[in-house]
Design a protein around this motif. Structure first.
Motif, short mmCIF file in Angstrom:
data_model
loop_
_atom_site.label_atom_id
_atom_site.label_comp_id
_atom_site.label_asym_id
_atom_site.label_seq_id
_atom_site.Cartn_x
_atom_site.Cartn_y
_atom_site.Cartn_z
N GLU A 114 24.09 61.18 24.79
CA GLU A 114 23.93 61.90 26.06
C GLU A 114 22.48 62.37 26.23
OE1 GLU A 114 26.45 62.65 28.48
OE2 GLU A 114 27.49 61.12 27.34
N LYS A 174 23.62 50.78 16.94
CA LYS A 174 23.39 51.86 17.89
C LYS A 174 22.36 52.83 17.33
CE LYS A 174 27.94 51.45 19.90
NZ LYS A 174 29.24 52.05 20.10
N LEU A 223 30.28 55.95 22.10
CA LEU A 223 29.94 55.23 23.33
C LEU A 223 28.45 55.25 23.59
CD1 LEU A 223 32.73 56.29 25.84
CD2 LEU A 223 32.41 54.08 24.77
N ARG A 224 27.86 56.45 23.62
CA ARG A 224 26.44 56.56 23.96
C ARG A 224 25.91 57.93 23.55
NH1 ARG A 224 29.31 57.10 28.72
NH2 ARG A 224 29.09 59.11 29.73
N VAL A 279 26.43 63.13 21.34
CA VAL A 279 26.98 61.80 21.60
C VAL A 279 28.34 61.91 22.27
CG1 VAL A 279 25.75 60.71 19.69
CG2 VAL A 279 28.00 61.65 19.28
N ARG A 280 28.69 60.89 23.06
CA ARG A 280 30.00 60.80 23.70
C ARG A 280 30.82 59.78 22.91
NH1 ARG A 280 32.50 62.57 28.04
NH2 ARG A 280 30.58 63.54 28.78
#
Length: 61
Positions: A60, A4, A57-58, A12-13
């Motif tokens: 933002e 990632k 997760l990802r 970040v989430r």
């Protein structure tokens, strides 16, 4: 597996919410460990890089 991509200062989430109710964190230190700051309450947590990558997760926008 592809690693990632994230940088210092990114928001970040994470998979799980913090007890304060926020699931977004800001990266404030990078290295072998990643230090993140909760965007809800300001709590700072340090995680090993592999554990952080599994829980993230990802990034933002």
């Amino acid at each position: 597996m592809e690693r990632k991509q994230f940088n210092l200062g990114d928001i970040v989430r994470m998979k799980k919410q913090h007890p304060c109710g926020s699931a977004t964190w800001q990266i404030i230190r990078m290295g072998a460990d990643i230090k993140i700051k909760c965007q809800g309450c300001g709590r700072i947590v340090m995680l090993p890089r592999l554990q952080f990558e599994k829980r993230m997760l990802r990034v933002e926008p």
